[in-house]
Design a protein around this motif. Structure first.
Motif, mmCIF file in Angstrom:
data_model
loop_
_atom_site.group_PDB
_atom_site.id
_atom_site.type_symbol
_atom_site.label_atom_id
_atom_site.label_comp_id
_atom_site.label_asym_id
_atom_site.label_seq_id
_atom_site.Cartn_x
_atom_site.Cartn_y
_atom_site.Cartn_z
ATOM 1 N N UNK A 1 45.767 42.500 48.167
ATOM 2 C CA UNK A 1 46.861 43.893 48.151
ATOM 3 C C UNK A 1 47.919 43.088 46.963
ATOM 4 N N UNK A 2 48.443 41.987 46.119
ATOM 5 C CA UNK A 2 48.439 42.163 44.785
ATOM 6 C C UNK A 2 47.134 42.794 43.674
ATOM 7 N N UNK A 3 46.257 42.580 43.705
ATOM 8 C CA UNK A 3 45.766 43.310 42.678
ATOM 9 C C UNK A 3 45.296 44.452 42.854
ATOM 10 N N UNK A 4 45.462 44.767 43.747
ATOM 11 C CA UNK A 4 45.788 46.055 44.002
ATOM 12 C C UNK A 4 46.838 46.936 43.232
ATOM 13 N N UNK A 5 48.215 46.103 43.240
ATOM 14 C CA UNK A 5 49.377 46.577 42.952
ATOM 15 C C UNK A 5 49.322 46.681 41.611
ATOM 16 N N UNK A 6 48.405 45.407 40.857
ATOM 17 C CA UNK A 6 48.071 44.886 39.237
ATOM 18 C C UNK A 6 47.646 46.623 38.829
ATOM 19 N N UNK A 7 46.717 46.475 39.448
ATOM 20 C CA UNK A 7 45.482 48.066 38.697
ATOM 21 C C UNK A 7 46.304 48.939 39.033
ATOM 22 N N UNK B 1 45.471 38.904 32.980
ATOM 23 C CA UNK B 1 44.146 39.236 33.666
ATOM 24 C C UNK B 1 44.552 38.972 34.873
ATOM 25 N N UNK B 2 42.908 39.451 35.457
ATOM 26 C CA UNK B 2 42.937 38.989 36.515
ATOM 27 C C UNK B 2 42.641 37.752 37.219
ATOM 28 N N UNK B 3 43.054 36.490 36.362
ATOM 29 C CA UNK B 3 43.480 35.487 37.460
ATOM 30 C C UNK B 3 44.880 35.044 37.559
ATOM 31 N N UNK B 4 45.671 35.858 36.491
ATOM 32 C CA UNK B 4 47.064 35.789 36.978
ATOM 33 C C UNK B 4 47.580 36.816 37.021
ATOM 34 N N UNK B 5 47.384 37.020 38.505
ATOM 35 C CA UNK B 5 47.746 38.689 39.246
ATOM 36 C C UNK B 5 49.219 39.011 38.789
ATOM 37 N N UNK B 6 50.299 37.810 39.686
ATOM 38 C CA UNK B 6 51.626 37.990 39.643
ATOM 39 C C UNK B 6 51.979 38.051 38.457
ATOM 40 N N UNK B 7 51.299 37.287 36.981
ATOM 41 C CA UNK B 7 52.354 37.583 35.976
ATOM 42 C C UNK B 7 51.725 39.009 35.973
ATOM 43 N N UNK B 8 50.402 39.386 35.659
ATOM 44 C CA UNK B 8 50.193 40.395 35.133
ATOM 45 C C UNK B 8 50.677 42.075 35.767
ATOM 46 N N UNK C 1 42.646 42.782 31.517
ATOM 47 C CA UNK C 1 43.125 42.902 33.185
ATOM 48 C C UNK C 1 41.304 42.411 33.539
ATOM 49 N N UNK C 2 40.792 42.683 33.016
ATOM 50 C CA UNK C 2 38.790 42.926 33.626
ATOM 51 C C UNK C 2 38.794 41.737 32.759
ATOM 52 N N UNK C 3 38.830 41.640 31.662
ATOM 53 C CA UNK C 3 38.007 40.508 30.613
ATOM 54 C C UNK C 3 36.795 41.274 29.772
ATOM 55 N N UNK C 4 36.990 42.499 29.706
ATOM 56 C CA UNK C 4 35.710 43.289 29.021
ATOM 57 C C UNK C 4 36.245 44.766 29.150
ATOM 58 N N UNK C 5 35.647 45.088 27.851
ATOM 59 C CA UNK C 5 34.888 47.119 27.969
ATOM 60 C C UNK C 5 34.349 47.363 28.033
ATOM 61 N N UNK C 6 34.134 48.319 28.412
ATOM 62 C CA UNK C 6 32.753 48.821 28.750
ATOM 63 C C UNK C 6 32.596 50.097 28.471
#
Length: 301
Positions: free
Chosen positions: A9-15, A126-133, A202-207
């Motif tokens: 859920x936190x990752x979904x909220x960040x996204x 960053x995806x590694x620090x979701x609450x901060x994101x 957030x995902x660590x890359x541009x594509x």
């Protein structure tokens, strides 16, 4: 399943908050200007590409966001000039710019994707620090909505809104509707590119394909927010808030569906079905439920 869902859920909220910025950009064209702009699939990737390449070359992450925002504005300017100066319909103008941006993005990155590590670079999210994101992206959303609310209360902003409401009447009032359309597209794609820059960090890359289907997600957020909060929120700022909330709801729903076992390859189909469903709800309500209520009212009379 509930435990894993709560973990996701936190990752979904960040996204949802990151894509909510993009959805606000879509809202400006789709609802305020009443234009169908497909540039966003390209300008989102442009924002990500510019931000990542700027940071890889030593630029401050916040300045990289500014550079991404400006690149998106430039993309919106091209679409706006295609439409107003060359007379190309807005949907085709957006498609042309989107196609051109594919090559531009390849030029910017030099290849199909560029990675950037939070270990080596001081990324904003960053995806590694979701609450901060979550906290930072929420702050970004609040500041952006506040600035847009102020801007659309000015004479220029009101002119943009008037152009979307009734271009003929706006022209009769002396408003240069071509200029306001270009301004709206520039502002919209700037926000989309800013969202792309945050998402790339957030995902660590541009594509090169990171923006594919972005317009569907943006429309889903706008429609979901409108259907759920349309009769509750009447203030312009609250309408934009509802769009961000719609993006969060969209990603939460996606997380729930993934927990139920849906293949990730089916997400685009599921996204299209969500948009179609919420687009159909206002029509179905007016077509069937309103008529039922009207018949009931006549019978009581």
């Amino acid at each position: 399943m509930i435990t894993s869902l709560m973990g996701a859920l936190p990752g979904s909220i960040a996204q949802g908050l990151i894509w909510g910025i993009m959805a606000v950009g879509v809202y400006l064209t789709y609802k305020v200007l009443d234009l169908a702009d497909l540039t966003v699939d390209g300008s989102l990737a442009t924002g990500g590409a510019v931000a990542v390449m700027c940071m890889l070359n030593g630029m401050n992450p916040y300045l990289a966001l500014v550079a991404a925002f400006l690149s998106g504005m430039l993309a919106g300017l091209v679409t706006g000039l295609f439409h107003t100066a060359l007379g190309i319909p807005p949907i085709l103008a957006g498609i042309l710019t989107q196609l051109g941006l594919y090559s531009v993005n390849m030029r910017i990155m030099g290849k199909a994707n560029q990675a950037i590590s939070v270990v080596q670079y001081d990324l904003i999210v960053s995806l590694r620090y979701i609450p901060h994101a979550c906290i930072l992206t929420l702050v970004f959303c609040i500041v952006i909505i506040a600035l847009l609310y102020w801007f659309f209360g000015t004479e220029i902003g009101a002119s943009v809104r008037a152009t979307g409401c009734n271009p003929n009447m706006a022209r009769a009032q002396g408003i240069n509707t071509n200029a306001t359309k270009v301004l709206g597209l520039v502002l919209s794609n700037g926000l989309v590119a800013l969202s792309g820059a945050l998402y790339a960090q957030y995902q660590g890359a541009a594509d090169i394909n990171m923006g594919r289907g972005a317009i569907v997600i943006g429309l889903a957020a706008v429609i979901v927010g409108e259907v759920i909060f349309g009769k509750i929120f009447h203030n312009f700022a609250l309408h934009m808030c509802s769009v961000v909330i719609g993006a969060i709801i969209y990603y939460v729903v996606i997380a729930i569906v993934l927990q139920l076992g849906l293949e990730t390859t089916d997400l685009k189909l599921f996204s299209a079905l969500i948009v179609a469903l919420f687009l159909a709800i206002p029509y179905l309500k007016s077509r069937y439920f309103a008529q039922t209520g009207k018949k009931g009212g006549n019978g009581n009379a």
